[in-house]
Write a protein that holds these residues in place. Structure first.
Motif, mmCIF file in Angstrom:
data_model
loop_
_atom_site.group_PDB
_atom_site.id
_atom_site.type_symbol
_atom_site.label_atom_id
_atom_site.label_comp_id
_atom_site.label_asym_id
_atom_site.label_seq_id
_atom_site.Cartn_x
_atom_site.Cartn_y
_atom_site.Cartn_z
ATOM 1 N N LEU A 1 0.835 -1.196 0.000
ATOM 2 C CA LEU A 1 0.000 0.000 0.000
ATOM 3 C C LEU A 1 0.871 1.249 0.000
ATOM 4 C CD1 LEU A 1 -2.506 -1.125 2.789
ATOM 5 C CD2 LEU A 1 -2.865 -1.279 0.318
ATOM 6 N N GLY A 2 0.528 2.199 -0.873
ATOM 7 C CA GLY A 2 1.229 3.470 -0.937
ATOM 8 C C GLY A 2 0.349 4.606 -0.452
ATOM 9 N N VAL A 3 0.842 5.820 -0.578
ATOM 10 C CA VAL A 3 0.115 7.003 -0.103
ATOM 11 C C VAL A 3 -1.278 7.051 -0.734
ATOM 12 C CG1 VAL A 3 0.070 9.519 -0.083
ATOM 13 C CG2 VAL A 3 2.224 8.304 0.302
ATOM 14 N N GLY A 4 -2.290 7.196 0.122
ATOM 15 C CA GLY A 4 -3.670 7.246 -0.342
ATOM 16 C C GLY A 4 -4.365 5.901 -0.372
ATOM 17 N N ASP A 5 -3.613 4.802 -0.253
ATOM 18 C CA ASP A 5 -4.211 3.467 -0.212
ATOM 19 C C ASP A 5 -4.639 3.154 1.220
ATOM 20 O OD1 ASP A 5 -3.632 3.119 -2.906
ATOM 21 O OD2 ASP A 5 -1.704 2.156 -2.491
ATOM 22 N N CYS A 6 -5.576 2.220 1.366
ATOM 23 C CA CYS A 6 -6.054 1.875 2.701
ATOM 24 C C CYS A 6 -6.489 0.416 2.756
ATOM 25 C CB CYS A 6 -7.210 2.790 3.128
ATOM 26 S SG CYS A 6 -8.656 2.705 2.057
ATOM 27 N N ILE A 7 -6.660 -0.079 3.973
ATOM 28 C CA ILE A 7 -7.103 -1.451 4.194
ATOM 29 C C ILE A 7 -7.974 -1.483 5.438
ATOM 30 C CG2 ILE A 7 -5.038 -2.038 5.531
ATOM 31 C CD1 ILE A 7 -5.214 -4.869 4.320
ATOM 32 N N TYR A 8 -9.021 -2.324 5.406
ATOM 33 C CA TYR A 8 -9.936 -2.495 6.530
ATOM 34 C C TYR A 8 -9.995 -3.987 6.833
ATOM 35 C CZ TYR A 8 -14.080 -1.504 9.431
ATOM 36 O OH TYR A 8 -14.952 -1.343 10.491
ATOM 37 N N ILE A 9 -9.757 -4.390 8.077
ATOM 38 C CA ILE A 9 -9.686 -5.816 8.380
ATOM 39 C C ILE A 9 -10.433 -6.172 9.664
ATOM 40 C CG2 ILE A 9 -7.411 -6.008 7.282
ATOM 41 C CD1 ILE A 9 -6.266 -6.329 10.177
ATOM 42 N N ASP A 10 -10.734 -7.441 9.779
ATOM 43 C CA ASP A 10 -11.200 -8.041 11.020
ATOM 44 C C ASP A 10 -9.954 -8.302 11.868
ATOM 45 O OD1 ASP A 10 -11.956 -9.766 13.037
ATOM 46 O OD2 ASP A 10 -13.109 -11.096 11.751
ATOM 47 N N SER A 11 -9.874 -7.673 13.026
ATOM 48 C CA SER A 11 -8.657 -7.737 13.836
ATOM 49 C C SER A 11 -8.406 -9.099 14.456
ATOM 50 C CB SER A 11 -8.699 -6.690 14.953
ATOM 51 O OG SER A 11 -8.927 -5.404 14.421
ATOM 52 N N SER A 12 -9.411 -9.994 14.399
ATOM 53 C CA SER A 12 -9.202 -11.332 14.954
ATOM 54 C C SER A 12 -8.275 -12.164 14.077
ATOM 55 C CB SER A 12 -10.536 -12.060 15.125
ATOM 56 O OG SER A 12 -11.156 -12.307 13.873
ATOM 57 N N MET A 13 -8.071 -11.720 12.815
ATOM 58 C CA MET A 13 -7.039 -12.344 11.978
ATOM 59 C C MET A 13 -5.673 -11.881 12.459
ATOM 60 S SD MET A 13 -8.234 -12.154 8.006
ATOM 61 C CE MET A 13 -8.253 -10.358 7.961
ATOM 62 N N GLN A 14 -4.711 -12.772 12.470
ATOM 63 C CA GLN A 14 -3.347 -12.340 12.763
ATOM 64 C C GLN A 14 -2.895 -11.379 11.662
ATOM 65 O OE1 GLN A 14 -0.506 -15.401 13.722
ATOM 66 N NE2 GLN A 14 -2.074 -16.710 14.606
ATOM 67 N N HIS A 15 -2.208 -10.308 12.072
ATOM 68 C CA HIS A 15 -1.808 -9.310 11.088
ATOM 69 C C HIS A 15 -0.553 -8.566 11.535
ATOM 70 C CE1 HIS A 15 -4.630 -7.441 13.938
ATOM 71 N NE2 HIS A 15 -3.948 -6.319 13.770
ATOM 72 N N ALA A 16 0.158 -8.048 10.562
ATOM 73 C CA ALA A 16 1.381 -7.279 10.819
ATOM 74 C C ALA A 16 1.701 -6.482 9.560
ATOM 75 C CB ALA A 16 2.547 -8.196 11.164
ATOM 76 N N CYS A 17 2.381 -5.374 9.728
ATOM 77 C CA CYS A 17 2.810 -4.618 8.551
ATOM 78 C C CYS A 17 4.170 -3.986 8.804
ATOM 79 C CB CYS A 17 1.775 -3.573 8.153
ATOM 80 S SG CYS A 17 1.676 -2.126 9.208
ATOM 81 N N TYR A 18 4.912 -3.785 7.723
ATOM 82 C CA TYR A 18 6.225 -3.151 7.833
ATOM 83 C C TYR A 18 6.419 -2.179 6.678
ATOM 84 C CZ TYR A 18 7.504 -6.820 4.442
ATOM 85 O OH TYR A 18 7.550 -7.654 3.353
ATOM 86 N N SER A 19 7.355 -1.272 6.864
ATOM 87 C CA SER A 19 7.624 -0.258 5.849
ATOM 88 C C SER A 19 8.522 -0.817 4.760
ATOM 89 C CB SER A 19 8.298 0.963 6.486
ATOM 90 O OG SER A 19 8.681 1.904 5.497
ATOM 91 N N THR A 20 8.173 -0.553 3.516
ATOM 92 C CA THR A 20 9.030 -0.924 2.388
ATOM 93 C C THR A 20 9.692 0.325 1.802
ATOM 94 O OG1 THR A 20 7.109 -0.816 0.904
ATOM 95 C CG2 THR A 20 7.677 -2.964 1.815
ATOM 96 N N SER A 21 9.542 1.447 2.494
ATOM 97 C CA SER A 21 10.141 2.711 2.067
ATOM 98 C C SER A 21 11.545 2.861 2.624
ATOM 99 C CB SER A 21 9.301 3.900 2.555
ATOM 100 O OG SER A 21 7.942 3.736 2.252
ATOM 101 N N GLU A 22 12.307 3.764 2.049
ATOM 102 C CA GLU A 22 13.630 4.067 2.590
ATOM 103 C C GLU A 22 13.494 4.661 3.988
ATOM 104 O OE1 GLU A 22 17.514 6.887 1.563
ATOM 105 O OE2 GLU A 22 16.058 6.408 -0.013
ATOM 106 N N LYS A 23 12.466 5.519 4.160
ATOM 107 C CA LYS A 23 12.185 6.103 5.464
ATOM 108 C C LYS A 23 11.006 5.369 6.094
ATOM 109 C CE LYS A 23 13.764 10.780 4.303
ATOM 110 N NZ LYS A 23 13.392 12.220 4.255
ATOM 111 N N ASP A 24 10.823 5.587 7.389
ATOM 112 C CA ASP A 24 9.672 4.998 8.069
ATOM 113 C C ASP A 24 8.387 5.480 7.407
ATOM 114 O OD1 ASP A 24 11.444 3.879 9.838
ATOM 115 O OD2 ASP A 24 11.066 5.329 11.447
ATOM 116 N N ALA A 25 7.448 4.577 7.223
ATOM 117 C CA ALA A 25 6.144 4.952 6.692
ATOM 118 C C ALA A 25 5.283 5.509 7.823
ATOM 119 C CB ALA A 25 5.474 3.751 6.047
ATOM 120 N N VAL A 26 4.283 6.306 7.471
ATOM 121 C CA VAL A 26 3.360 6.875 8.450
ATOM 122 C C VAL A 26 1.935 6.592 7.987
ATOM 123 C CG1 VAL A 26 2.584 8.971 9.628
ATOM 124 C CG2 VAL A 26 5.004 8.705 9.030
ATOM 125 N N VAL A 27 1.099 6.108 8.911
ATOM 126 C CA VAL A 27 -0.280 5.777 8.557
ATOM 127 C C VAL A 27 -1.246 6.336 9.600
ATOM 128 C CG1 VAL A 27 0.488 3.625 7.486
ATOM 129 C CG2 VAL A 27 -0.343 3.575 9.838
#
Length: 207
Positions: free
Chosen positions: A175-201
């Motif tokens: 997901l890039g700037v302007g993209d979004c995701i909505y999930i059921d939190s009971s699913m295991q989930h994790a995310c990390y930055s693929t940018s050179e700098k830390d991503a902000v959401v």
């Protein structure tokens, strides 16, 4: 210093800018210790109520460990309080007709090894949603000791950079700037930055 052409004085501008950037000083460990002692609980008692090891609670109380959102939910459930009560100040408001203003860069800091959350509208108790501005520090799944898994639903909107979001039952998505995701939190989930700098959401959890 004088203002010219309607500009504010430099000193006044600096003060206002500093206020907008301020992150509230808050110690979850101190708050947790207060709640435990108010109830006359030992660390072992609190551990049985929350499902967390007494050693884990001790580390949180002494600011030696930053709890994940999953752990914060267990604390709130174990102490039978709304999750926002762990973060709200004495000025928190109940009832109807409420509002909260959080200036740019302000908020209540909640930091883990992989994320840096700034809780917005932190002074309000019993919110139906928990909004954060989150800096994604992790750069790979290897940095996660476990994936998040808790009750409720959540929404993530990318403000800066790019992230890779993993969920238990689906293929990972970038997901890039302007993209979004909505999930059921009971699913295991994790995310990390693929940018050179830390991503902000913008990260919103239901309480």
């Amino acid at each position: 210093m004088r203002a010219t052409d309607g500009d504010e004085p430099e000193v006044l501008g600096a003060i206002r800018s500093a206020r907008r950037r301020r992150v509230d000083s808050f110690h979850l460990g101190r708050r947790l210790r207060e709640l435990r002692r108010e109830r006359g609980l030992t660390l072992e008692d609190a551990g049985r109520q929350t499902g967390l090891a007494a050693s884990t609670l001790s580390k949180i109380e002494n600011d030696q460990m930053s709890p994940t959102f999953d752990v914060v939910q267990k604390l709130a459930s174990g102490f039978d309080i709304d999750i926002t009560d762990l973060f709200a100040t004495n000025s928190a408001q109940d009832g109807t007709g409420r509002r909260s203003v959080t200036m740019a860069g302000a908020g209540r800091l909640m930091e883990t090894e992989v994320y840096r959350h700034r809780l917005l509208a932190a002074e309000l108790k019993n919110k139906k949603v928990l909004p954060f501005v989150t800096t994604i520090k992790a750069r790979s799944l290897d940095e996660f000791t476990s994936w998040s898994e808790h009750g409720g639903e959540e929404f993530v909107y990318v403000l800066e950079g790019e992230i890779c979001f993993h969920t238990e039952h689906y293929e990972s998505v970038t997901l890039g700037v302007g993209d979004c995701i909505y999930i059921d939190s009971s699913m295991q989930h994790a995310c990390y930055s693929t940018s050179e700098k830390d991503a902000v959401v913008l990260w919103v959890n239901t309480g």
